[in-house]
Design a protein around this motif. Structure first.
Motif: not given
Lengths: 333, 299
Positions: A63-68, A147-159
């Motif tokens: 669950l997360c907020w969108d960028h705006d 890749g395989q067996d990913i535990c976390r993916m994050r997107v940079h908040p600005r780029e």
């Protein structure tokens, strides 16, 4: 009178909105002897609003907020990714997309990363399927494999084209989405050698991809671990431990420290190590590597600024760590 | 009146003190006899006095707990589909594996024998050095066990029990204390192979509900009333007391009880969501920092 609002998702698929309003603080007059003691100030009373009906198939995974910070993005167990307008009653979805989450052998596929901005929703599963879904056009969906067996993916908040992934035996890797999708193919190209030059000691050193400007220090990648298409940075394992054994890699969570640039990333591991990487310094090994606590790191969050990060482990401890030195600034037990 | 504690002569001081004590006791006696006389003629006064003079105990001055469950539809929906749904909705018969920590001593075997007797359809397997917990869990799942109980020991006495519900049910670890085996209980009765009835007292919070359901899922769904055996798990101040009795009704108002089987006390140490995983996330863990007041309980 300040109030805080919390949005929580649970494994029954319910999203709850908890609003806690601080009551007005009444200044207590000085109590004289033999006067009745004044009443204790009123405690804040939370109000809870529940969206949805109990259904374990619709369990909320992320669950997360969108960028705006206008809409809420929800990733559910049955593969549903929704965009919800919190101002509307009942939490009805504005947009809904269905991904397939099957079972890989005995392990369920779960969402490990979720990000939304005004144009697209980016999700990633633990099998490494990264999906960029356009919000306006439901058919436009770009998929890449990270890749395989990913535990976390994050997107940079600005780029929003910079994505970091980490997992079991997967070092922290930075991807550039523009590069992955630039030639319109779905799969990343197999790693290509570009300009091998032999150094004086006989080892071959490959030059880094053209996206790095010539001014920044070059990170060195051995020929067998050349950056695949789309990768900007791939971390290297720390040195062997005091018994000269390879340190196993199992990164459980990561976080971009600064919201302005993607140079510093903090990573937490299953062996309760906290590492900070600097992606632009040319060093592939972590600049800070500390063992904190006894139990694996479960969740990471930003602190007050790039110098502080907060993480929790499996036994309900919450630590606040200084990212420059690795010292524990505080702990909730 | 001279203060008794200022008199230096021990004999005199003692004499005055005894007099004071006697007069206090007399006062109390007289007050109680007059009260008894009044109340025997006027029973309403007695009721009024009893209603007003409720003594404060730790249980009824318990700190407010938001997780107390009271007629909650959401909790009911949650419990209808949780890991125990197979037992509660479909009436799955429990099959329990009882084992120990590595290298157990005689007291542990004795306790394990008692546990086999308590739970119908339970099997004891000797623990070998060859297999770790994760292997044991896998083997049990393959052989359709529904629960594993691992008795932990320290200094030759059993001191803990880990209860793992299968296939991916919660894992709870309890501290085990005050064990009395049947042979050490005076006047104990002989158990029979009838399925016992179950009494669960005082599992009020969400955590208490989970633990209570874990215990319920250990016993067969339908008891055999003909056996007149009952097992009780009574929670008071976070300690869970286990007792087993055989009951017989003398008339509609009086029941006689004979204690069977072992007595022991459990205290929940931690609860994990999936099967046992040392590095897995704990849903609840007891820490001494949580004991902020004497009136705070979690179950």
């Amino acid at each position: 009178m300040s109030s805080q609002r919390f949005y929580t998702g649970d494994e029954q698929g319910l999203i709850k909105v908890v609003t806690i309003t601080e009551p007005l603080v009444v200044k207590v007059k000085r109590v004289r002897r033999n006067q009745p003691t004044p009443e204790a100030p009123a405690k804040p009373v939370p109000t809870v609003e529940t969206w949805g009906t109990p259904d374990r198939e619709r369990a909320v995974q992320l669950l997360c907020w969108d960028h705006d910070k206008k809409y809420l993005a929800v990733a559910r167990k049955n593969g549903l990714v929704q965009l919800i307008d919190p101002k509307e009653n009942g939490g009805t979805a504005l947009a809904e997309f269905r991904h397939t989450l099957g079972k890989e052998g005995k392990v369920d596929t779960v969402f490990v990363g979720l990000f939304a901005n005004s144009e697209s929703i980016i999700t990633c599963t633990n099998t490494g399927v990264l999906t960029v879904q356009s919000i306006q056009d439901a058919t436009q969906r770009k998929i890449a494999s990270v890749g395989q067996d990913i535990c976390r993916m994050r997107v940079h908040p600005r780029e929003h084209h910079i994505v970091a992934t980490a997992g079991k035996e997967q070092e922290c890797t930075l991807w550039d989405l523009n590069q992955i999708f630039q030639d319109g193919t779905d799969q990343p190209q197999p790693p290509t050698t570009n300009g091998k030059t032999t150094a004086s000691n006989g080892k071959s050193v490959t030059s880094t991809p053209a996206s790095k400007s010539s001014g920044t220090p070059q990170a060195r990648y051995k020929s067998k671990e050349i950056l695949a298409n789309g990768q900007i940075f791939k971390a290297k394992n720390v040195k062997n431990d005091h018994l000269d054994l390879r340190v196993p890699v199992w990164n459980t969570d990561l976080q971009f420290l600064s919201q302005y640039d993607y140079s510093r990333i903090a990573v937490g591991t299953r062996n309760h190590q906290i590492r900070v990487y600097d992606t632009k310094s040319g060093a592939r090994r972590p600049i800070v590597d500390k063992e904190i606590g006894d139990m694996p790191v479960v969740a990471f969050s930003n602190g007050k600024d790039a110098s502080e990060t907060v993480f929790s482990d499996t036994v309900t401890n919450v630590y606040s760590v200084d990212t420059l030195t690795g010292e524990v600034l505080g702990q909730y037990k | 009146m001279v203060e008794i504690n200022t008199i230096k002569n021990k004999l005199k001081r003692d004499e005055l003190y005894q007099k004071k004590k006697a007069s206090k006791a007399k006062e109390k006696r007289d007050r109680r006899t007059t009260l008894q006389k009044e109340e025997s003629s006027n029973p309403e006064k007695k009721e009024k006095r009893l209603a007003e003079n409720v003594p404060n105990t730790l249980e009824n001055t318990r700190e407010f707990d938001e997780t107390m469950v009271e007629e909650d539809a959401e909790v009911a929906a949650d419990e209808a589909t949780d890991e125990f749904a197979q037992y509660f909705q479909n009436g799955l018969t429990p099959k329990i594996l009882v084992t120990t920590s590595k290298g157990p001593s005689a007291a542990v075997y004795a306790f394990a024998t008692e546990l086999i007797d308590i739970f119908p359809n339970s099997h004891f397997v000797k623990r070998k050095n060859q297999f770790e917990m994760r292997h044991i869990i896998e083997f049990s799942k393959n052989r359709d066990f529904t629960d594993i109980m691992v008795i932990n020991e320290d200094r030759k006495e059993p001191n803990g029990v880990t209860l793992i519900h299968l296939p991916d049910g919660p894992t709870a670890h309890f501290k085990l204390s005050s064990i009395a085996l049947s042979k050490d209980i005076e006047g104990h009765g002989r158990t029979s192979s009838h399925k016992p009835e179950l009494i669960l007292n005082n599992f009020n919070t969400r955590l208490g509900h989970t633990i209570g359901r874990m215990f319920t899922a250990l016993f067969p769904h339908v008891p055999e009333f003909q056996g007149r055996q009952v097992a009780t798990l009574h929670n008071q101040r976070d300690f869970i007391f286990f007792r087993r009795h055989r009951y017989v009704f003398k008339n509609s108002k009086r029941v006689n009880l004979q204690e069977l089987g072992p007595r022991f006390t459990l205290k929940l140490k931690w609860l994990q969501k999936g099967t046992f995983d040392r590095k897995g996330e704990h849903e609840w863990m007891f820490k001494p920092e949580m004991e902020t007041s004497r009136r705070r309980f979690f179950l």
